[in-house]
Design a protein around this motif. Sequence first.
Motif, PDB file in Angstrom:
ATOM      1  N   SER A  71      26.270   7.598   8.604  1.00 33.99           N
ATOM      2  CA  SER A  71      27.556   8.208   8.290  1.00 33.99           C
ATOM      3  C   SER A  71      27.353   9.257   7.209  1.00 33.99           C
ATOM      4  CB  SER A  71      28.558   7.149   7.827  1.00 33.99           C
ATOM      5  OG  SER A  71      28.128   6.606   6.602  1.00 33.99           O
ATOM      6  N   GLY A  72      28.115  10.312   7.299  1.00 36.06           N
ATOM      7  CA  GLY A  72      27.914  11.413   6.367  1.00 36.06           C
ATOM      8  C   GLY A  72      29.218  12.015   5.915  1.00 36.06           C
ATOM      9  N   VAL A  73      29.077  12.882   4.921  1.00 34.78           N
ATOM     10  CA  VAL A  73      30.187  13.669   4.403  1.00 34.78           C
ATOM     11  C   VAL A  73      29.791  15.129   4.513  1.00 34.78           C
ATOM     12  CG1 VAL A  73      31.631  14.157   2.396  1.00 34.78           C
ATOM     13  CG2 VAL A  73      30.739  11.848   2.751  1.00 34.78           C
ATOM     14  N   GLY A  74      30.746  15.963   4.892  1.00 32.01           N
ATOM     15  CA  GLY A  74      30.472  17.389   4.962  1.00 32.01           C
ATOM     16  C   GLY A  74      31.294  18.152   3.942  1.00 32.01           C
ATOM     17  N   VAL A  75      30.798  19.335   3.595  1.00 36.87           N
ATOM     18  CA  VAL A  75      31.538  20.262   2.750  1.00 36.87           C
ATOM     19  C   VAL A  75      31.554  21.598   3.486  1.00 36.87           C
ATOM     20  CG1 VAL A  75      31.539  21.484   0.546  1.00 36.87           C
ATOM     21  CG2 VAL A  75      30.830  19.094   0.634  1.00 36.87           C
ATOM     22  N   ALA A  88      38.860  21.591   9.688  1.00 34.83           N
ATOM     23  CA  ALA A  88      39.939  20.888  10.383  1.00 34.83           C
ATOM     24  C   ALA A  88      39.484  20.420  11.770  1.00 34.83           C
ATOM     25  CB  ALA A  88      41.167  21.793  10.505  1.00 34.83           C
ATOM     26  N   HIS A  89      38.689  21.245  12.432  1.00 36.63           N
ATOM     27  CA  HIS A  89      38.170  20.853  13.740  1.00 36.63           C
ATOM     28  C   HIS A  89      37.351  19.575  13.638  1.00 36.63           C
ATOM     29  CE1 HIS A  89      35.248  20.801  17.073  1.00 36.63           C
ATOM     30  NE2 HIS A  89      36.154  21.450  17.770  1.00 36.63           N
ATOM     31  N   GLY A  90      36.480  19.528  12.635  1.00 38.41           N
ATOM     32  CA  GLY A  90      35.634  18.350  12.468  1.00 38.41           C
ATOM     33  C   GLY A  90      36.443  17.098  12.183  1.00 38.41           C
ATOM     34  N   VAL A  91      37.415  17.238  11.311  1.00 38.49           N
ATOM     35  CA  VAL A  91      38.219  16.081  10.910  1.00 38.49           C
ATOM     36  C   VAL A  91      39.088  15.603  12.070  1.00 38.49           C
ATOM     37  CG1 VAL A  91      40.087  15.341   9.370  1.00 38.49           C
ATOM     38  CG2 VAL A  91      38.197  16.722   8.470  1.00 38.49           C
ATOM     39  N   GLU A  92      39.748  16.554  12.722  1.00 37.17           N
ATOM     40  CA  GLU A  92      40.752  16.171  13.727  1.00 37.17           C
ATOM     41  C   GLU A  92      40.143  15.857  15.083  1.00 37.17           C
ATOM     42  OE1 GLU A  92      43.424  19.485  13.575  1.00 37.17           O
ATOM     43  OE2 GLU A  92      43.823  19.143  11.431  1.00 37.17           O
ATOM     44  N   ARG A  93      39.140  16.629  15.499  1.00 39.50           N
ATOM     45  CA  ARG A  93      38.600  16.446  16.846  1.00 39.50           C
ATOM     46  C   ARG A  93      37.419  15.501  16.876  1.00 39.50           C
ATOM     47  NH1 ARG A  93      39.340  21.375  19.898  1.00 39.50           N
ATOM     48  NH2 ARG A  93      41.378  22.225  19.369  1.00 39.50           N
ATOM     49  N   LEU A  94      36.592  15.533  15.820  1.00 45.82           N
ATOM     50  CA  LEU A  94      35.367  14.735  15.849  1.00 45.82           C
ATOM     51  C   LEU A  94      35.455  13.501  14.961  1.00 45.82           C
ATOM     52  CD1 LEU A  94      32.742  17.656  15.660  1.00 45.82           C
ATOM     53  CD2 LEU A  94      33.642  16.532  17.708  1.00 45.82           C
ATOM     54  N   GLY A  95      36.496  13.434  14.149  1.00 51.04           N
ATOM     55  CA  GLY A  95      36.673  12.265  13.298  1.00 51.04           C
ATOM     56  C   GLY A  95      35.632  12.130  12.202  1.00 51.04           C
ATOM     57  N   VAL A  96      35.091  13.254  11.748  1.00 51.07           N
ATOM     58  CA  VAL A  96      34.118  13.193  10.660  1.00 51.07           C
ATOM     59  C   VAL A  96      34.797  13.591   9.349  1.00 51.07           C
ATOM     60  CG1 VAL A  96      32.103  13.580  12.124  1.00 51.07           C
ATOM     61  CG2 VAL A  96      33.316  15.549  11.159  1.00 51.07           C
ATOM     62  N   ASP A  97      34.141  13.245   8.244  1.00 56.10           N
ATOM     63  CA  ASP A  97      34.693  13.478   6.907  1.00 56.10           C
ATOM     64  C   ASP A  97      34.165  14.808   6.385  1.00 56.10           C
ATOM     65  OD1 ASP A  97      35.492  13.433   4.284  1.00 56.10           O
ATOM     66  OD2 ASP A  97      34.524  11.529   3.773  1.00 56.10           O
ATOM     67  N   ARG A 151      35.042  17.824   3.531  1.00 58.57           N
ATOM     68  CA  ARG A 151      35.854  18.279   2.401  1.00 58.57           C
ATOM     69  C   ARG A 151      35.852  19.791   2.383  1.00 58.57           C
ATOM     70  NH1 ARG A 151      35.222  13.415  -0.748  1.00 58.57           N
ATOM     71  NH2 ARG A 151      34.840  11.855   0.871  1.00 58.57           N
ATOM     72  N   ARG A 152      37.029  20.370   2.207  1.00 56.05           N
ATOM     73  CA  ARG A 152      37.142  21.822   2.153  1.00 56.05           C
ATOM     74  C   ARG A 152      36.816  22.349   0.773  1.00 56.05           C
ATOM     75  NH1 ARG A 152      42.575  24.439   3.765  1.00 56.05           N
ATOM     76  NH2 ARG A 152      41.596  26.128   2.605  1.00 56.05           N
ATOM     77  N   GLY A 153      36.076  23.443   0.741  1.00 56.83           N
ATOM     78  CA  GLY A 153      35.767  24.079  -0.538  1.00 56.83           C
ATOM     79  C   GLY A 153      34.271  24.204  -0.732  1.00 56.83           C
ATOM     80  N   THR A 154      33.882  24.497  -1.962  1.00 57.19           N
ATOM     81  CA  THR A 154      32.453  24.573  -2.270  1.00 57.19           C
ATOM     82  C   THR A 154      31.951  23.173  -2.605  1.00 57.19           C
ATOM     83  OG1 THR A 154      32.796  24.866  -4.641  1.00 57.19           O
ATOM     84  CG2 THR A 154      32.821  26.862  -3.286  1.00 57.19           C
ATOM     85  N   LEU A 155      30.635  23.046  -2.670  1.00 57.26           N
ATOM     86  CA  LEU A 155      30.046  21.747  -2.990  1.00 57.26           C
ATOM     87  C   LEU A 155      30.524  21.255  -4.352  1.00 57.26           C
ATOM     88  CD1 LEU A 155      28.124  19.416  -2.562  1.00 57.26           C
ATOM     89  CD2 LEU A 155      26.228  20.911  -3.237  1.00 57.26           C
ATOM     90  N   ASP A 156      30.545  22.135  -5.330  1.00 58.62           N
ATOM     91  CA  ASP A 156      30.931  21.697  -6.679  1.00 58.62           C
ATOM     92  C   ASP A 156      32.407  21.313  -6.743  1.00 58.62           C
ATOM     93  OD1 ASP A 156      28.382  21.914  -7.696  1.00 58.62           O
ATOM     94  OD2 ASP A 156      28.634  24.012  -8.266  1.00 58.62           O
ATOM     95  N   GLU A 157      33.227  21.964  -5.919  1.00 58.24           N
ATOM     96  CA  GLU A 157      34.650  21.632  -5.910  1.00 58.24           C
ATOM     97  C   GLU A 157      34.932  20.299  -5.232  1.00 58.24           C
ATOM     98  OE1 GLU A 157      36.111  26.294  -5.496  1.00 58.24           O
ATOM     99  OE2 GLU A 157      36.169  24.933  -3.783  1.00 58.24           O
TER     100      GLU A 157
END
Length: 320
Positions: A125-129, A137-146, A148-154
């Motif tokens: 399992s992973g987290v994306g930025v 939004a595509h990843g979250v809604e269609r693929l069900g993955v986590d 986060r929007r923004g830069t890595l530091d944000e």
Amino acid sequence: MSEPAEQQGGGAGIAGEAFVDRGPCPLCGGERFETVHDFAKVPVRRCVSCGFVHSARVMTAEGARRYYTGEFGSARHRDGQILNAAINERVLARLVDLGRVRTFLDVGAGYGFLLARMRDRRGISGVGVELSAGEAAHGVERLGVDIRRGTLDEAGLAHGSFDLVTAFEVIEHVQDPVPFVRSLARHCRPGGHVVIGTDNFESPTVRRLGAEFRKWIPHSHVSHFGPATLRRCVEAAGGLAVTGGGSFTPWENVLQRVLMRRAPRPAAEAFDLDAFVRTEMARGYRMFGVRRRISAAWFGLRWRRTMNGAMMYLSARREG
Ligand SMILES: [Zn+2]
């Protein structure tokens, strides 16, 4: 985030963005340069001191943020990321013992295809930025993955916590790559791995293609690494020990080189920013089905543990 330049429905947006001088070499602070490709508006230069090739002019920080955050509108871009995710999963399996990876951070996750693949095929399992709102939004809604929007530091993710941190086809978009790699390292646990994938602008094939190499899109790809400068960047970031790497040359690059009968055109003819922006949304991703089948087999045949290929990958271990 493999080809953000090709994603922007707001292609018109870039035409309105101001470009500013890059300043000293982002890798070594050097101030003497030679021109590599004299593209109009955004020439590409090489630092005489350290050899780092980079765009001499870049969007302002606010402009770059607008550019990468904007809505996507390109099936071409999405199709390209599907192919890249399949390749990148194979790269990780070669460079990292995935059996020991429990937590995974993908920086520049795009539509989330690599996160979904790692979950479905490897049980990781992973987290994306991701900066692009539409892609995240595509990843979250269609693929069900986590994602986060923004830069890595944000993103506010815990430091020192991930077994594996990846950034595929992201660093070429980054204006200040050393702090970027430092941030990748910070998020990795001691003993964990950081894997960076990018175009190798110093590879023999790319040199032969000259200004015709299609990854010269100097408003978007602004940091053009070769094996030595990528290693230098990772070492400058600190906290990482390079453990290995590999590369391959995509068949599209080989085909282009074979078909290119004459010497490459000069930079001014090979790439025109305004024309690129006008037409990028109109170009489809041709032969997706064929490319999908070819690319995986080609990767298996052409992967090398050397860094001579036009796509290169570096792995490093977090120290401490
Ligand atoms: Zn330099």
